[in-house]
Design a protein around this motif. Structure first.
Motif, PDB file in Angstrom:
ATOM      1  N   ALA A 155       2.385   3.274  -7.299  1.00  0.00           N
ATOM      2  CA  ALA A 155       1.121   2.735  -6.781  1.00  0.00           C
ATOM      3  C   ALA A 155       1.238   2.453  -5.279  1.00  0.00           C
ATOM      4  N   PHE A 156       2.389   1.891  -4.864  1.00  0.00           N
ATOM      5  CA  PHE A 156       2.565   1.636  -3.426  1.00  0.00           C
ATOM      6  C   PHE A 156       2.618   2.948  -2.637  1.00  0.00           C
ATOM      7  N   ARG A 157       3.333   3.953  -3.176  1.00  0.00           N
ATOM      8  CA  ARG A 157       3.414   5.230  -2.454  1.00  0.00           C
ATOM      9  C   ARG A 157       2.022   5.847  -2.316  1.00  0.00           C
ATOM     10  N   GLU A 158       1.247   5.768  -3.398  1.00  0.00           N
ATOM     11  CA  GLU A 158      -0.091   6.354  -3.345  1.00  0.00           C
ATOM     12  C   GLU A 158      -0.952   5.641  -2.294  1.00  0.00           C
ATOM     13  N   ALA A 159      -0.786   4.326  -2.196  1.00  0.00           N
ATOM     14  CA  ALA A 159      -1.596   3.558  -1.248  1.00  0.00           C
ATOM     15  C   ALA A 159      -1.128   3.765   0.196  1.00  0.00           C
ATOM     16  N   LEU A 160       0.192   3.916   0.393  1.00  0.00           N
ATOM     17  CA  LEU A 160       0.746   3.916   1.753  1.00  0.00           C
ATOM     18  C   LEU A 160       0.928   5.311   2.352  1.00  0.00           C
ATOM     19  N   ASP A 161       1.239   6.307   1.506  1.00  0.00           N
ATOM     20  CA  ASP A 161       1.566   7.636   2.036  1.00  0.00           C
ATOM     21  C   ASP A 161       0.472   8.244   2.923  1.00  0.00           C
ATOM     22  N   PRO A 162      -0.818   7.989   2.620  1.00  0.00           N
ATOM     23  CA  PRO A 162      -1.846   8.586   3.489  1.00  0.00           C
ATOM     24  C   PRO A 162      -1.694   8.194   4.963  1.00  0.00           C
ATOM     25  N   LEU A 163      -1.136   7.008   5.230  1.00  0.00           N
ATOM     26  CA  LEU A 163      -0.968   6.591   6.628  1.00  0.00           C
ATOM     27  C   LEU A 163       0.086   7.443   7.342  1.00  0.00           C
ATOM     28  N   LEU A 164       0.933   8.122   6.559  1.00  0.00           N
ATOM     29  CA  LEU A 164       2.015   8.930   7.138  1.00  0.00           C
ATOM     30  C   LEU A 164       1.792  10.427   6.923  1.00  0.00           C
ATOM     31  N   ALA A 212      -5.450  -3.158   6.112  1.00  0.00           N
ATOM     32  CA  ALA A 212      -6.676  -2.892   5.341  1.00  0.00           C
ATOM     33  C   ALA A 212      -6.389  -2.154   4.030  1.00  0.00           C
ATOM     34  N   VAL A 213      -5.112  -1.763   3.805  1.00  0.00           N
ATOM     35  CA  VAL A 213      -4.780  -1.049   2.559  1.00  0.00           C
ATOM     36  C   VAL A 213      -5.002  -1.975   1.369  1.00  0.00           C
ATOM     37  N   THR A 214      -5.616  -1.427   0.317  1.00  0.00           N
ATOM     38  CA  THR A 214      -5.808  -2.231  -0.904  1.00  0.00           C
ATOM     39  C   THR A 214      -5.161  -1.521  -2.092  1.00  0.00           C
ATOM     40  N   MET A 215      -4.779  -2.330  -3.070  1.00  0.00           N
ATOM     41  CA  MET A 215      -4.280  -1.774  -4.335  1.00  0.00           C
ATOM     42  C   MET A 215      -5.000  -2.491  -5.457  1.00  0.00           C
ATOM     43  N   GLY A 216      -5.677  -1.715  -6.294  1.00  0.00           N
ATOM     44  CA  GLY A 216      -6.490  -2.326  -7.358  1.00  0.00           C
ATOM     45  C   GLY A 216      -7.554  -3.236  -6.761  1.00  0.00           C
TER      46      GLY A 216
END
Ligand code: HEM
Length: 381
Positions: free
Chosen positions: A76-85, A196-200
């Motif tokens: 879940a963290f990778r899915e939320a964070l990877d777009p920034l990279l 601004a990243v959100t999870m759930g």
């Protein structure tokens, strides 16, 4: 049976690359006095990295996002964070990296000694990362001092000192975050986008934002600096390679060459895991709850996969290259690191007629637990 390596053999000034080259052919798994099972062979490192259920990343007492997480939470963290990279997100930063690299190279003296790891690699790493994250130029001095302290603490291997260095880094990050407002828009700086990243539907907890920033910058400033040292050393010590790259190569070819130089000498040495059940690795029985180290530096030089580990074969070796890891924890910063290192190499070649080793000072290898070069004195012509 695994081979036992007394811990004091390693920190006693040994170059990890040379040391693991000696050990690996006879001992694919070694065990040190810190009670770690160190995997030295390519197939074993790969197998462990690709089996996160048996080789858990929850190897630290401290929460590390996303490095120390497993399973659904990690995904879940990778899915939320990877777009920034992602390459698309990074594209807008390329001109900034080019400016940073060109001005650094332009300011270096010609015809005098320059130390490539400290004066080029570390300075470039801090400036490029700060430009990417939207951090003020004033933090440069503190981040550079921090890289130095972090090296010293890693070398000393003292827990209290390592904790102190981690706290010092968190204090810098806390200051940088003060007063910032989350902003998901594409033109916002990356730190505001991260906030601004959100999870759930929920924003990340403050401590998790700090942890992410620590993992994005803390470890990787040092890695980029050491990688720059490896690349500059290769250019300066291999005039044929330097001449070939000066003739003009595509980004794709240059990226393969850089990856291959880092395969030959991976300064990002290893990552930890902990076993969730007993496991047999090539006849070595590892119990449940054991500390395991995936040794990328050694795996990347495994003669069974690469033949002569020092021979450069950028295209041929690319499929087996483990510089950025493999599996679910594979480096999300690979594109960023690749762009930064390519940009620095291009600026160095474009801004000089020649890059040579300084005849007055020999390059010095790093020693365990750090890899690569400690110092690469060069002269720019
Ligand atoms: C040349 C520089 C770099 C090298 C050699 C490198 C190497 C690696 C490797 C081998 C891993 C796998 C870790 C594992 O399996 O446990 C990794 C993970 C990671 N890297 Fe990098 N990295 C570099 C630069 C970066 C940069 C620039 C960033 C971010 C800005 C970054 C962020 C991360 C993060 C967050 C992880 C953990 C991923 C996870 O656990 O899911 N790295 N890196």
């Amino acid at each position: 049976m695994s081979f036992h390596v007394p811990d004091d053999v390693v920190p006693a000034g040994r170059d990890l690359r040379a040391y693991t080259d000696e050990l690996r052919p006879q001992h694919p798994v070694v065990r040190n006095d810190r009670d770690e099972w160190v995997l030295l062979r390519h197939d074993l490192v790969r197998r462990a990295a690709l089996d996160p259920e048996v080789f858990s990343s929850a190897a630290s007492r401290f929460r590390q996002v996303p490095n120390g997480l497993d399973g659904a939470e990690h995904a879940a963290f990778r899915e939320a964070l990877d777009p920034l990279l992602s390459p698309a997100a990074l594209a807008r930063h390329v001109p900034e990296f080019e400016r940073v690299a060109a001005s650094l190279v332009a300011a270096l003296p010609r015809g005098a000694s320059v130390e490539a790891v400290g004066e080029i690699g570390a300075v470039f790493a801090v400036r490029a990362q700060s430009a990417w994250l939207g951090w003020p130029a004033e933090v440069e001095g503190r981040l550079l001092a921090w890289i130095g302290e972090n090296y010293a603490a890693s070398r000393a291997g003292e827990l209290a000192r390592t904790r102190h260095v981690a706290e010092a880094f968190d204090a810098i990050i806390a200051e940088i975050l003060e007063g910032r407002v989350p902003d998901p828009s594409p033109q916002a700086d990356v730190t505001d986008q991260l906030l601004a990243v959100t999870m759930g539907g929920e924003p990340l907890r403050h401590a998790d934002v700090v942890s992410v920033l620590r993992n994005w910058t803390g470890g990787d400033l040092g890695s980029i600096a050491l990688c720059a040292g490896v690349i500059v050393h290769a250019l300066a010590s291999d005039p044929g390679l330097q001449a070939r790259l000066r003739q003009g190569v595509t980004d794709g070819v240059l990226d393969h060459v850089i990856d291959e130089l880092l395969r030959r000498d991976s300064p990002f040495v290893g990552n930890r895991r902990v076993t969730t059940c007993p496991v047999d690795l090539d006849g070595v029985h590892i119990p449940a709850g054991a500390k395991v180290k995936l040794h990328w530096t050694s795996a990347n030089r495994d003669e069974q996969v690469f033949g002569d580990p020092d021979a450069l074969d950028p295209e041929g070796n690319a499929p087996h290259n483990l510089v950025y890891g493999v599996g679910k924890h594979v480096c999300p910063g690979r594109t960023l690191a690749t762009i930064e290192l390519r940009t620095l190499a291009r600026a160095l070649l474009a801004g000089t007629r020649d890059v040579v080793l300084d005849p007055a000072g020999a390059p010095a290898r790093e020693v365990a637990p750090v890899g690569g070069w400690a110092a690469v004195p060069i002269v720019l012509v």
